[in-house]
Write an enzyme that holds these catalytic residues in place. Structure first.
Site, short mmCIF file in Angstrom:
data_model
loop_
_atom_site.label_atom_id
_atom_site.label_comp_id
_atom_site.label_asym_id
_atom_site.label_seq_id
_atom_site.Cartn_x
_atom_site.Cartn_y
_atom_site.Cartn_z
N ARG A 64 13.72 -10.54 -42.72
CA ARG A 64 12.33 -10.27 -43.12
C ARG A 64 12.20 -8.96 -43.89
NH1 ARG A 64 10.37 -11.48 -37.32
NH2 ARG A 64 12.60 -11.74 -37.05
N GLU A 101 20.93 -6.71 -26.15
CA GLU A 101 20.71 -6.76 -24.70
C GLU A 101 21.99 -7.24 -24.00
OE1 GLU A 101 17.25 -9.03 -23.84
OE2 GLU A 101 17.32 -8.58 -21.70
P1 AMP Z 1 15.21 -3.69 -32.68
O1 AMP Z 1 16.63 -3.59 -33.15
O2 AMP Z 1 15.10 -3.84 -31.17
O3 AMP Z 1 14.33 -2.58 -33.22
O4 AMP Z 1 14.66 -5.07 -33.22
C1 AMP Z 1 14.20 -5.17 -34.51
C2 AMP Z 1 14.49 -6.52 -35.12
O5 AMP Z 1 14.19 -7.60 -34.23
C3 AMP Z 1 13.63 -6.72 -36.33
O6 AMP Z 1 14.44 -7.27 -37.36
C4 AMP Z 1 12.53 -7.65 -35.90
O7 AMP Z 1 12.29 -8.58 -36.90
C5 AMP Z 1 13.04 -8.33 -34.63
N1 AMP Z 1 12.09 -8.27 -33.50
C6 AMP Z 1 12.24 -7.57 -32.33
N2 AMP Z 1 11.20 -7.75 -31.50
C7 AMP Z 1 10.34 -8.56 -32.15
C8 AMP Z 1 9.03 -9.12 -31.82
N3 AMP Z 1 8.40 -8.87 -30.64
N4 AMP Z 1 8.43 -9.91 -32.74
C9 AMP Z 1 9.04 -10.17 -33.93
N5 AMP Z 1 10.25 -9.69 -34.28
C10 AMP Z 1 10.90 -8.91 -33.42
#
Ligand code: AMP
Length: 181
Positions: A64, A101
């Site tokens: 995205r 995770e």
């Molecule tokens: P992080 O590495 O935990 O910051 O996760 C970020 C990535 O996971 C991004 O590419 C987001 O598109 C996706 N992502 C994580 N949580 C969500 C959520 N609640 N809704 C949509 N996309 C999420």
């Protein structure tokens, strides 16, 4: 047509409970990007702070981040660089592992995509724990890129990712936030 100044971007993000698993609220940007003025405003709000800042590349995280990053690069008149999941890029790559995770994942970028000393802005749709963005920043810094900022449409501040990046000295720019996961 509605003036783009008045669009509430948060109202254009669709929230889908229990996706992809129970307890997660998925913040779906497809409803935002399908809205012509909402999409345009999100690109302007993400990109405008970097006009005249000598940015050389917008770097988007699969998948995205490509949607927002490509349009930001066009807005600023600069190039676009994709950071992809392992095994997708055809040329020589640099890679970075990061924790999920359960287990680890790997992101890659073409080794020649950024020249040492180039100022870049990293972009993705959403920052949650910050693991993906932190890995992308390490990759960029390893090849000598200067990360002017990391920009996201959505922040989930309770998950601490934006703070993690700020603690590492990165400017974090987000447009809207949602409480919780
Ligand atoms: P992080 O590495 O935990 O910051 O996760 C970020 C990535 O996971 C991004 O590419 C987001 O598109 C996706 N992502 C994580 N949580 C969500 C959520 N609640 N809704 C949509 N996309 C999420």
């Amino acid at each position: 047509m509605q003036s783009s100044e008045n669009i509430d971007l948060k109202s254009l993000v669709r929230s889908i409970p229990d996706y992809p698993k129970r307890g997660i609220i998925f913040r779906d940007i497809t409803s935002l990007i399908a809205h012509a003025e909402g999409f345009r405003q999100s690109i302007r709000d993400l990109a405008a702070p970097y006009e005249g800042k000598d940015i050389r590349k917008i770097v988007g995280i699969e998948a995205r981040g490509f949607i927002f990053g490509g349009a930001m690069a066009d807005f600023l008149g600069v190039g676009f660089v994709p950071i992809r999941k392992q095994g997708k890029l055809p040329g020589d790559v640099v890679s970075q592992d990061y924790s999920l995770e359960y287990g680890t994942d790997r992101i890659e970028m073409h080794a020649d995509a950024i020249e040492a000393g180039e100022k870049v802005v990293l972009v993705d749709d959403l920052i949650a724990t910050g693991g993906t963005a932190a890995a992308a920043i390490e990759l960029l810094q390893d090849v000598g890129g200067i990360v002017e900022a990391a920009a996201f449409v959505i922040d989930l501040p309770d998950l601490g990712g934006a703070q993690l990046l700020r603690d590492r000295g990165v400017n974090v720019h987000t447009l809207i936030d949602f409480e919780g996961h």
